[in-house]
Write an enzyme that holds these catalytic residues in place. Sequence first.
Site, PDB file in Angstrom:
ATOM      1  N   CYS A  16       0.832  -1.209   0.000  1.00  0.00           N
ATOM      2  CA  CYS A  16       0.000   0.000   0.000  1.00  0.00           C
ATOM      3  C   CYS A  16       0.866   1.258   0.000  1.00  0.00           C
ATOM      4  CB  CYS A  16      -0.938  -0.018   1.208  1.00  0.00           C
ATOM      5  SG  CYS A  16      -2.048  -1.449   1.196  1.00  0.00           S
ATOM      6  N   THR A  17       2.006   1.185   0.656  1.00  0.00           N
ATOM      7  CA  THR A  17       2.936   2.321   0.640  1.00  0.00           C
ATOM      8  C   THR A  17       3.464   2.544  -0.774  1.00  0.00           C
ATOM      9  OG1 THR A  17       3.591   1.922   2.940  1.00  0.00           O
ATOM     10  CG2 THR A  17       5.104   3.219   1.588  1.00  0.00           C
TER      11      THR A  17
END
Length: 221
Positions: free
Chosen positions: A118-119
């Site tokens: 997600c980062t």
Amino acid sequence: MPVELRKRKAPQPPPAPAPAAKRAGKAAKPTATKTAKAAKKAAPAPAAPVDDDDEEPTKTADKKKAGKVAVGDVVDLDDFGGEIEANDGKQTSLKELVEQSKAGVVLFTYPKASTPGCTTQVCLFRDAYEPLTADGLSIFGLSSDSPKANTNFKEKQKLPYTLLCDPQATLIAAIGLKKQPKGTQRGVFAIDKKGKVLVAEAGGPAATADRIKALVEELKE
């Protein structure tokens, strides 16, 4: 002169009579019956006929039940996906976001804030933010995380766009990116000012960003 006596040969027994044809027939009959039964047992059962008219409505019904939007659909934005919350705590909705945008809204979904995949995803949209929004599209990240978790995520990664919080997954489900029974599927959804769906698909971090880059080029043509 004495008379000479001759010995007679013992009579030979008559040959045994040949077995009657009727008896032979009875002996062969059981063998033929067994062969017929074995052949019947080995033969495959006929396949049941397929009723295409019965199968297709079931598939159609499943699609309607899923309620998943598709590219080209025009969505009625009233109450679509319910209310959501921005990471700063402000209540909003997809309808409001579309009305405030210049050309439409892009929502990319991610499973959990501050995790590696997600980062990577939020940073790809961050790094391409200016070219992606140059023609009026508004970019938002969307997850089921709390406002606090998404605010920390936004600040740590210095994101120029708002992260939307959907703990009940109402909007996530409406755009077809909710996992069953729970969870969020990574993907991307785009809609224009008239409510027409431009993009609706699952994908990895890079694939979601690349799809919106391609959309921007398509809208220029």
